[in-house]
Design a protein around this motif. Structure first.
Motif, PDB file in Angstrom:
ATOM      1  N   PHE A 191       0.874  -1.246   0.078  1.00  0.00           N
ATOM      2  CA  PHE A 191       0.191   0.033  -0.126  1.00  0.00           C
ATOM      3  C   PHE A 191       0.865   1.265  -0.076  1.00  0.00           C
ATOM      4  CE2 PHE A 191      -3.663  -2.702   0.644  1.00  0.00           C
ATOM      5  CZ  PHE A 191      -4.701  -1.773   0.467  1.00  0.00           C
ATOM      6  N   SER A 192       2.146   1.262   0.608  1.00  0.00           N
ATOM      7  CA  SER A 192       3.006   2.413   1.069  1.00  0.00           C
ATOM      8  C   SER A 192       3.331   2.681  -0.425  1.00  0.00           C
ATOM      9  CB  SER A 192       3.991   2.020   1.734  1.00  0.00           C
ATOM     10  OG  SER A 192       5.151   3.020   1.449  1.00  0.00           O
ATOM     11  N   TYR A 193       3.706   1.637  -1.356  1.00  0.00           N
ATOM     12  CA  TYR A 193       4.366   1.744  -2.705  1.00  0.00           C
ATOM     13  C   TYR A 193       3.225   2.098  -3.651  1.00  0.00           C
ATOM     14  CZ  TYR A 193       8.576   2.084  -5.802  1.00  0.00           C
ATOM     15  OH  TYR A 193       9.409   2.388  -6.403  1.00  0.00           O
ATOM     16  N   MET A 194       1.914   1.285  -3.463  1.00  0.00           N
ATOM     17  CA  MET A 194       0.992   1.877  -4.488  1.00  0.00           C
ATOM     18  C   MET A 194       0.370   3.243  -4.320  1.00  0.00           C
ATOM     19  SD  MET A 194      -2.553  -0.051  -5.008  1.00  0.00           S
ATOM     20  CE  MET A 194      -3.152   0.181  -3.020  1.00  0.00           C
ATOM     21  N   ASP A 195       0.582   3.898  -3.043  1.00  0.00           N
ATOM     22  CA  ASP A 195       0.137   5.333  -2.898  1.00  0.00           C
ATOM     23  C   ASP A 195       0.938   6.183  -3.288  1.00  0.00           C
ATOM     24  OD1 ASP A 195      -1.984   4.006  -1.710  1.00  0.00           O
ATOM     25  OD2 ASP A 195      -2.075   5.151   0.132  1.00  0.00           O
ATOM     26  N   ARG A 196       2.442   5.838  -3.113  1.00  0.00           N
ATOM     27  CA  ARG A 196       3.476   6.523  -3.491  1.00  0.00           C
ATOM     28  C   ARG A 196       3.669   6.677  -5.357  1.00  0.00           C
ATOM     29  NH1 ARG A 196       9.208   4.578  -1.805  1.00  0.00           N
ATOM     30  NH2 ARG A 196       8.085   4.254   0.030  1.00  0.00           N
ATOM     31  N   GLN A 197       3.371   5.461  -5.881  1.00  0.00           N
ATOM     32  CA  GLN A 197       3.690   5.445  -7.205  1.00  0.00           C
ATOM     33  C   GLN A 197       2.562   5.588  -8.153  1.00  0.00           C
ATOM     34  OE1 GLN A 197       7.221   5.810  -7.037  1.00  0.00           O
ATOM     35  NE2 GLN A 197       6.846   5.020  -9.033  1.00  0.00           N
ATOM     36  N   ILE A 198       1.278   5.778  -7.630  1.00  0.00           N
ATOM     37  CA  ILE A 198      -0.027   5.749  -8.438  1.00  0.00           C
ATOM     38  C   ILE A 198       0.100   7.300  -9.279  1.00  0.00           C
ATOM     39  CG2 ILE A 198      -1.151   7.248  -6.548  1.00  0.00           C
ATOM     40  CD1 ILE A 198      -3.544   5.973  -7.956  1.00  0.00           C
ATOM     41  N   LEU A 199       1.060   8.111  -8.691  1.00  0.00           N
ATOM     42  CA  LEU A 199       1.268   9.527  -9.652  1.00  0.00           C
ATOM     43  C   LEU A 199       1.659   9.218 -10.822  1.00  0.00           C
ATOM     44  CD1 LEU A 199       0.811  12.473  -8.499  1.00  0.00           C
ATOM     45  CD2 LEU A 199       3.060  12.630  -8.320  1.00  0.00           C
ATOM     46  N   ALA A 200       2.571   8.124 -11.056  1.00  0.00           N
ATOM     47  CA  ALA A 200       3.323   7.778 -12.402  1.00  0.00           C
ATOM     48  C   ALA A 200       2.306   7.942 -13.292  1.00  0.00           C
ATOM     49  CB  ALA A 200       4.097   6.803 -12.151  1.00  0.00           C
ATOM     50  N   ILE A 201       1.362   6.951 -13.202  1.00  0.00           N
ATOM     51  CA  ILE A 201       0.401   6.671 -14.244  1.00  0.00           C
ATOM     52  C   ILE A 201      -0.560   7.722 -14.734  1.00  0.00           C
ATOM     53  CG2 ILE A 201      -1.334   5.637 -13.036  1.00  0.00           C
ATOM     54  CD1 ILE A 201      -0.476   4.530 -16.589  1.00  0.00           C
ATOM     55  N   TRP A 215      -0.989   8.206   5.813  1.00  0.00           N
ATOM     56  CA  TRP A 215      -0.549   8.418   4.303  1.00  0.00           C
ATOM     57  C   TRP A 215      -1.584   8.015   3.508  1.00  0.00           C
ATOM     58  CZ3 TRP A 215       2.492   3.618   5.449  1.00  0.00           C
ATOM     59  CH2 TRP A 215       2.318   2.462   4.966  1.00  0.00           C
ATOM     60  N   SER A 216      -2.796   6.984   3.799  1.00  0.00           N
ATOM     61  CA  SER A 216      -3.793   6.356   3.188  1.00  0.00           C
ATOM     62  C   SER A 216      -4.606   7.882   2.903  1.00  0.00           C
ATOM     63  CB  SER A 216      -4.407   5.370   3.562  1.00  0.00           C
ATOM     64  OG  SER A 216      -3.373   4.453   3.654  1.00  0.00           O
ATOM     65  N   ALA A 217      -4.952   8.386   4.167  1.00  0.00           N
ATOM     66  CA  ALA A 217      -5.916   9.598   4.013  1.00  0.00           C
ATOM     67  C   ALA A 217      -5.317  10.625   3.188  1.00  0.00           C
ATOM     68  CB  ALA A 217      -6.126   9.981   5.351  1.00  0.00           C
ATOM     69  N   MET A 218      -4.122  10.971   3.197  1.00  0.00           N
ATOM     70  CA  MET A 218      -3.547  11.986   2.531  1.00  0.00           C
ATOM     71  C   MET A 218      -3.450  11.674   0.815  1.00  0.00           C
ATOM     72  SD  MET A 218      -3.065  14.244   4.757  1.00  0.00           S
ATOM     73  CE  MET A 218      -2.200  15.445   3.697  1.00  0.00           C
ATOM     74  N   THR A 219      -3.302  10.436   0.649  1.00  0.00           N
ATOM     75  CA  THR A 219      -3.563   9.909  -0.756  1.00  0.00           C
ATOM     76  C   THR A 219      -4.820  10.360  -1.159  1.00  0.00           C
ATOM     77  OG1 THR A 219      -1.785   8.306  -0.652  1.00  0.00           O
ATOM     78  CG2 THR A 219      -3.488   7.857  -2.253  1.00  0.00           C
ATOM     79  N   ALA A 220      -5.775   9.739  -0.703  1.00  0.00           N
ATOM     80  CA  ALA A 220      -7.334  10.180  -0.885  1.00  0.00           C
ATOM     81  C   ALA A 220      -7.542  11.560  -1.124  1.00  0.00           C
ATOM     82  CB  ALA A 220      -8.280   9.576   0.118  1.00  0.00           C
ATOM     83  N   VAL A 245       1.513  12.664   2.310  1.00  0.00           N
ATOM     84  CA  VAL A 245       1.905  11.129   2.036  1.00  0.00           C
ATOM     85  C   VAL A 245       3.013  10.929   2.669  1.00  0.00           C
ATOM     86  CG1 VAL A 245       2.033   9.486   0.361  1.00  0.00           C
ATOM     87  CG2 VAL A 245       0.410  11.286   0.270  1.00  0.00           C
ATOM     88  N   GLY A 246       4.252  11.623   2.163  1.00  0.00           N
ATOM     89  CA  GLY A 246       5.636  11.313   2.698  1.00  0.00           C
ATOM     90  C   GLY A 246       5.546  11.543   4.090  1.00  0.00           C
ATOM     91  N   VAL A 252      -9.689   5.975  -4.813  1.00  0.00           N
ATOM     92  CA  VAL A 252     -10.101   4.708  -4.496  1.00  0.00           C
ATOM     93  C   VAL A 252      -8.638   3.812  -4.091  1.00  0.00           C
ATOM     94  CG1 VAL A 252     -10.233   2.573  -6.414  1.00  0.00           C
ATOM     95  CG2 VAL A 252     -11.565   4.436  -6.727  1.00  0.00           C
ATOM     96  N   VAL A 253      -7.555   4.421  -4.428  1.00  0.00           N
ATOM     97  CA  VAL A 253      -6.406   3.837  -4.093  1.00  0.00           C
ATOM     98  C   VAL A 253      -6.258   4.117  -2.600  1.00  0.00           C
ATOM     99  CG1 VAL A 253      -3.986   4.027  -4.164  1.00  0.00           C
ATOM    100  CG2 VAL A 253      -5.232   3.503  -6.080  1.00  0.00           C
TER     101      VAL A 253
END
Length: 431
Positions: A31-41, A96-101, A119-120, A180-181
């Protein structure tokens, strides 16, 4: 009648549940890396929506996140070496999950920047205490395999973040993809708090567990790590490797869209699953091979193994950047991930094996501080700056390609540090 069976001790319970603990820590890392890297796509969609430059996108992907993620990791690790590591991880995961949302609510660069900083801040509380727990649950001869399993969170998180983010964004836009992530991680935090065990420090290192020296200072932890020559070379190697890896992970989807004409959905549904499978196979196989190599030849063989596999991966990485063919790009992409993904488990396991018992979380934090300030902070940011600088020379479609080639060309430098670490480990094996 009272049972004659002795009650289960805390150590026995920790060892009995170490598989579950490792699984939950791996999912947390996922989840850490998913929330970090979702920005790439989502970069190309965000760029068009908020009218950003590549340099601004690089800051969002790299430096803005990395400064807070890396620097806060040190005080968090200091706390983890003193207090309950499970609780730190659970709180960090929820944050970090809340901040990603919340990233999905941003209306301009400044708001998105602040959310990414959040998130960081949250993710700073994940890896150092996780490394410390795993090192206490698994003995040195099994530690590389356990760390390799944990490290699959990188490739799986990056892959699924791209898949889910790209698919949701293609249907509902990039903002909903962030929501969603992000939201499921808040629920996962409750499971981590309820089921992850907090092992006794030194549980899997009986010879070192008797250390009752005072808790070392942050400065002494830094000094001890830099004075340890094999650890120094391992940190240098993994930092350079991570800079190159973060550059590819952060800008690879944009490169596929700009230079090879793939759509967001095609990147999400074709390349992301391939990378996830290849990276997982490479990471797990690397950990298994590293365990066998250490048992047969000594810990130094793990560092040499990584050097060899990075050398094998190098031509596939450069080929991916240079090819004009969509088919060849796919082949090179998969082969690069297969061989290049082997490094994290053995590297972190070696560093934990070299670390003094009461500095394990601190050594993990120092490693992550350097990796993320230089690797994550500099890698994607440097790509964005180089791409903007090269644009007048190469054109907007090709500037990103040559920026990636330039950064990827640093791989031999990392290979040399892995080789040198192996030489030093062979001369003076870890305790």
């Amino acid at each position: 009648m009272a049972s004659s069976t002795a009650p289960e001790s805390a150590d026995e319970r920790a060892l009995r549940r170490r598989g579950l603990t490792l699984a939950l820590l791996t999912i947390t890392y996922f989840f850490s890396y998913m929330d970090r890297q979702i920005l790439a796509i989502l970069l190309e969609l965000i760029k068009a929506d908020l009218r950003l430059t590549d340099t601004q996108l690089g800051l969002l992907s790299g430096l803005a996140f990395a400064i807070f993620y890396a620097t806060l990791g040190v005080p968090v690790a200091r706390l983890a070496d003193r207090s309950n590591r499970r609780n730190i991880i659970a709180v960090a995961l929820a944050l970090w999950s809340a901040m990603t949302a919340l990233c999905g609510l941003a209306q301009n660069f400044a708001q998105l920047l602040l959310a990414r900083i959040g998130v960081g801040v949250g993710e700073a509380g994940s890896s150092p205490p996780s490394h410390s727990i795993i090192a206490d649950l698994y003995p040195p001869e099994k530690r590389a395999g356990a760390m390799a399993i944990y490290s699959t969170g990188v490739v799986l998180g990056g892959g699924f973040g791209t898949m889910i983010g790209g698919y949701v964004a293609s249907l509902y836009g990039w903002r909903w993809a962030m929501v969603v992530v992000g939201v499921p991680g808040i629920l996962l935090a409750l499971f981590v708090w309820a089921f992850v065990v907090e092992p006794r420090r030194g549980l899997s290192d009986p010879a070192r567990a008797a250390d009752t020296s005072p808790m070392p200072s942050v400065g002494s932890a830094f000094a001890a790590m830099w004075a340890n020559k094999p650890a120094f070379h391992l940190v240098m190697a993994v930092t350079i490797t991570s800079m190159i890896g973060y550059a590819l992970a952060g800008w690879g989807p944009s490169f596929l869209q700009r230079s090879l004409s793939y759509s967001v959905r095609e990147v999400a549904l074709i390349f992301a699953p391939l990378a996830a499978v290849a990276g997982t196979v490479g990471g797990l196989a690397g950990g298994a091979i590293a365990n066998r190599a250490a048992a047969r030849y000594g810990l130094h063989a793990q560092s040499w193994m990584v050097a060899v596999l990075k050398l094998v991966a190098l031509p596939f990485m450069i080929g991916f950047y240079l090819t004009e063919s969509q088919s060849l790009a796919m082949v090179f992409y998969v082969l690069n991930y297969l061989f290049a993904s082997s490094y994290l488990g053995p590297t972190f396991a070696l560093i934990q094996s070299l670390a003094p018992l009461r500095m394990r979380a601190m050594w993990a934090a120092v490693t992550l501080l350097v990796i993320n300030l230089i690797g994550l902070g500099l890698g994607p940011t440097l790509i964005g700056i180089l791409s903007d600088l090269l644009r007048p020379v190469t054109g907007p479609e090709e500037s990103l390609r040559w920026a990636l080639v330039a950064v990827g060309s640093a791989t031999p430098w990392a290979i040399w540090h892995y080789w040198r670490a192996g030489v030093l480990l062979r001369r003076a094996p870890a305790d």
